[in-house]
Scaffold this motif. Structure first.
Motif, PDB file in Angstrom:
ATOM      1  N   LEU A 135       0.857  -1.176   0.000  1.00  0.00           N
ATOM      2  CA  LEU A 135       0.000   0.000   0.000  1.00  0.00           C
ATOM      3  C   LEU A 135       0.896   1.230   0.000  1.00  0.00           C
ATOM      4  CD1 LEU A 135      -2.890   1.164   0.164  1.00  0.00           C
ATOM      5  CD2 LEU A 135      -2.599   1.242   2.656  1.00  0.00           C
ATOM      6  N   GLN A 136       0.960   1.898  -1.149  1.00  0.00           N
ATOM      7  CA  GLN A 136       1.706   3.142  -1.262  1.00  0.00           C
ATOM      8  C   GLN A 136       0.789   4.292  -0.878  1.00  0.00           C
ATOM      9  OE1 GLN A 136       5.039   3.736  -2.060  1.00  0.00           O
ATOM     10  NE2 GLN A 136       4.552   5.847  -1.495  1.00  0.00           N
ATOM     11  N   MET A 137       1.179   5.044   0.126  1.00  0.00           N
ATOM     12  CA  MET A 137       0.343   6.124   0.630  1.00  0.00           C
ATOM     13  C   MET A 137       1.071   7.442   0.431  1.00  0.00           C
ATOM     14  SD  MET A 137      -1.070   4.369   4.150  1.00  0.00           S
ATOM     15  CE  MET A 137       0.550   4.351   4.920  1.00  0.00           C
ATOM     16  N   ASN A 138       0.498   8.314  -0.383  1.00  0.00           N
ATOM     17  CA  ASN A 138       1.079   9.624  -0.679  1.00  0.00           C
ATOM     18  C   ASN A 138       0.177  10.734  -0.157  1.00  0.00           C
ATOM     19  OD1 ASN A 138       3.203   8.367  -2.090  1.00  0.00           O
ATOM     20  ND2 ASN A 138       2.018   8.370  -3.982  1.00  0.00           N
ATOM     21  N   ASN A 139       0.752  11.904   0.007  1.00  0.00           N
ATOM     22  CA  ASN A 139       0.004  13.066   0.477  1.00  0.00           C
ATOM     23  C   ASN A 139      -0.812  12.723   1.727  1.00  0.00           C
ATOM     24  OD1 ASN A 139      -1.021  15.667   0.550  1.00  0.00           O
ATOM     25  ND2 ASN A 139      -2.666  15.230  -0.919  1.00  0.00           N
ATOM     26  N   LEU A 140      -0.148  12.153   2.699  1.00  0.00           N
ATOM     27  CA  LEU A 140      -0.836  11.704   3.909  1.00  0.00           C
ATOM     28  C   LEU A 140      -1.395  12.875   4.696  1.00  0.00           C
ATOM     29  CD1 LEU A 140       1.613   8.866   4.845  1.00  0.00           C
ATOM     30  CD2 LEU A 140      -0.864   8.595   4.641  1.00  0.00           C
TER      31      LEU A 140
END
Length: 125
Positions: free
Chosen positions: A78-83
């Motif tokens: 799970l790539q999570m960006n702009n958290l």
């Protein structure tokens, strides 16, 4: 039973990125849908996203455009960006038994039979 082990959680500032991993082993032939869920204190478990064996991807509205699921033979990611601070939660990976794609697409935790132990993600503002 599918055995699942999450890793990669941690603390990050808002706007940052994290990549979670879920090691997959055991009776994987018994499942054709895997997913990520999260649960914050005092809240219900929420579907983040799922992946069906034919390559179909499904995401919750709150993470669309920011989170991406990928999978290889031995793991799911799970790539999570702009958290955002509201992404703070315990994140779990999960696997169903053999289900229709419609079931995989609805991101309901009750449809998932096997679960990992979770990894904590904390996003500070």
């Amino acid at each position: 039973q599918v055995h699942l082990v999450e890793s990669g959680g941690g603390s990050v500032q808002a706007g940052g990125s994290l990549r979670l991993s879920c090691g997959v082993s055991g009776a994987t032939y018994r499942s054709n849908c895997m997913g990520w869920f999260r649960q914050a204190p005092g809240k219900e478990r929420e579907g983040v996203g799922t992946i069906f064996d034919n390559g179909g991807f499904y995401y919750g509205d709150s993470v669309k455009g920011r989170f991406t699921i990928n999978r290889d033979q031995n793991a799911m990611y799970l790539q999570m960006n702009n958290l955002k601070p509201e992404d703070t939660a315990m994140y779990y990976c999960a696997a169903t038994r053999i289900v229709r794609e419609e079931v995989c697409s609805r991101l309901q935790s009750r449809d998932f039979a096997d679960w990992g132990q979770g990894t904590q993600v904390t996003v500070s503002s």
